[in-house]
Motif scaffolding. Structure first.
Motif, mmCIF file in Angstrom:
data_model
loop_
_atom_site.group_PDB
_atom_site.id
_atom_site.type_symbol
_atom_site.label_atom_id
_atom_site.label_comp_id
_atom_site.label_asym_id
_atom_site.label_seq_id
_atom_site.Cartn_x
_atom_site.Cartn_y
_atom_site.Cartn_z
ATOM 1 N N VAL A 1 0.836 -1.204 0.000
ATOM 2 C CA VAL A 1 0.000 0.000 0.000
ATOM 3 C C VAL A 1 0.872 1.256 0.000
ATOM 4 O O VAL A 1 0.623 2.211 -0.754
ATOM 5 N N ALA A 2 1.913 1.278 0.848
ATOM 6 C CA ALA A 2 2.792 2.455 0.903
ATOM 7 C C ALA A 2 3.509 2.672 -0.424
ATOM 8 O O ALA A 2 3.686 3.814 -0.870
ATOM 9 N N ALA B 1 2.390 1.767 -3.419
ATOM 10 C CA ALA B 1 1.410 2.282 -4.384
ATOM 11 C C ALA B 1 1.151 3.775 -4.167
ATOM 12 O O ALA B 1 1.057 4.549 -5.128
ATOM 13 N N VAL B 2 1.054 4.192 -2.899
ATOM 14 C CA VAL B 2 0.849 5.615 -2.613
ATOM 15 C C VAL B 2 2.052 6.429 -3.072
ATOM 16 O O VAL B 2 1.904 7.523 -3.646
ATOM 17 N N SER B 3 3.264 5.920 -2.852
ATOM 18 C CA SER B 3 4.474 6.649 -3.263
ATOM 19 C C SER B 3 4.539 6.801 -4.775
ATOM 20 O O SER B 3 4.889 7.869 -5.294
ATOM 21 N N ALA C 1 1.978 6.817 -6.803
ATOM 22 C CA ALA C 1 0.929 7.768 -7.193
ATOM 23 C C ALA C 1 1.363 9.205 -6.937
ATOM 24 O O ALA C 1 1.137 10.097 -7.768
ATOM 25 N N VAL C 2 2.006 9.433 -5.791
ATOM 26 C CA VAL C 2 2.490 10.788 -5.496
ATOM 27 C C VAL C 2 3.556 11.205 -6.509
ATOM 28 O O VAL C 2 3.561 12.337 -7.007
#
Length: 404
Positions: free
Chosen positions: A156-157, A159-161, A163-164
């Motif tokens: 999850v982390a 994927a968020v990174s 995306a950012v």
């Protein structure tokens, strides 16, 4: 893309201080976990992620003037992290944790790599190897439950990174397009202005030539002065044409005529002082040499545009500030300086072009072989200064002296 902090010094300091505090607190958490370990220095794989790989990866995230290029840092970080992970498969650490500081450093490096201005395939390749290093971190523990939960959280982390990083990359692409559009628009505006000035000079040449044809039989002694005026106007026209890079004329663009620069600037300063309900005094300071100087029409128009844009920025960002518009010359250059004091009121953040006005001015001034500088001055004020050539110089731009 490189990480360009906002140009406001306070914001830049806040971002840097916040990042350092976050990394420091994360490292303290790692050190606390290492301290409670029963055999903290029994196996190198226990203390390496806390004392070596974590700090080194954080240093790789930060950029200094001595840092290697980002590609080399990514390769080194991935090699170091995967080496410790592989070592942990044969020599299990006594601490069931893989290092929070190293994890945060890898995730921040994923953001930087994804947002970097590489080609999409190159950015995707470096992001993939970093992602593999991140997802391999739970292999350092012996517990399958820890491996499953850690893998889920890290996925999850990650994927968020990513995306950012993609969002930052898109914003940078939009910013570059906006900068390109502003520069292109300013070049086209300069071309239209030069086109109008050339048309004005050519009209004068034609009128004087017709006058010479009319009086050559009755007053031949006056033909020589008319020819000299035609030569002078033709020379100015050719020099203006030399600076014309693009020619584009919009249907709704009103024709421009060269006016008196001092009168135009006096009107701008008076309008600035009278604008709004707040006290925004301004004054025009022109030296005697500047009053007697002979300016090219394109330099006059650029000086007007610079003063208009600078006064607009003062009203927008420094309400109540005292402003001085100064004109001075030396042997080859006209210096236009707009200086304001610190604002006495709160600036109204009304949006706008986001600093592209000065970018367009710099494009216009540099097209005339001039230079422009803008930045803060002591006591909280701001200054915009441009150096413009007094008259077009034949030959390459490098033949004329540099502004002092």
């Amino acid at each position: 893309m490189d990480w360009n902090f906002p140009r406001i010094p306070a914001y830049s300091r806040l971002i840097k201080i916040s990042s350092l505090v976050a990394f420091t607190l994360t490292w303290l958490a790692d050190l606390s976990a290492l301290r409670v370990s029963p055999d903290r220095f029994g196996s190198p794989t226990t203390w390496l992620p806390v004392l070596v790989t974590g700090p080194l990866i954080v240093l790789a995230v930060l950029s200094t003037f001595r840092s290697p290029v980002l590609a080399k840092r990514v390769i080194g970080v991935v090699t170091l992290s995967l080496a410790v992970t592989a070592w942990s498969l044969f020599d299990r650490p006594d601490l069931a944790w893989w290092g929070a500081l190293e994890t945060c450093g890898l995730l921040f490096l994923v953001i930087r790599t994804t947002a970097h201005g590489w080609r999409p395939a190159t950015a995707a390749a470096y992001t993939t190897v970093l992602g593999a290093a991140v997802l391999a971190l739970p292999l350092r523990t012996e517990s399958w439950s820890t491996f499953g939960a850690g893998g889920y959280v890290l996925t999850v982390a990650l994927a968020v990174s990513v995306a950012v990083g993609c969002a930052v990359r898109a914003l940078e692409f939009r910013r570059e397009r906006a900068v390109h559009d502003v520069r292109q628009a300013e070049r086209l505006a300069l071309a239209r202005d030069l086109h109008d000035l050339i048309a004005h000079h050519m009209t004068g040449i034609i009128v004087q030539a017709n006058a010479g044809l009319t009086i050559q039989a009755t007053a031949p002694d006056k033909v020589a002065s008319i020819l000299r005026n035609i030569v002078l106007a033709g020379t100015e026209t050719l020099e203006s044409t030399r600076r014309l890079v693009y020619v584009l004329r919009e249907d709704d663009h009103a024709a421009l005529r060269p006016g008196d620069l001092l009168i135009e600037l006096a009107d701008l300063v008076s309008a600035h002082s009278a604008a709004g309900s707040d006290d925004t005094p301004a004054q025009l300071d022109v030296t005697a040499a500047a009053r007697a100087a002979r300016l090219s029409p394109e330099a006059e128009l650029s000086a007007q545009r610079l003063v208009r844009e600078a006064l607009t920025n003062v009203r927008r960002h420094a309400p109540g500030a005292r402003t001085t518009v100064r004109l001075d010359v030396d042997t080859a250059w006209l210096y236009v300086t707009v200086t304001n004091t610190a604002p006495s009121g709160k600036a109204a953040h009304t949006g706008g072009r986001g600093g592209f006005g000065l970018l367009g001015l710099r494009e216009r001034v540099e097209a005339l072989d001039g230079s422009l500088r803008a930045g803060p001055v002591p006591h909280g004020g701001w200054q915009v200064e441009a150096a413009l050539p007094l008259a077009p110089v034949a030959g390459p731009p490098g033949d004329q002296p540099s502004p002092g």
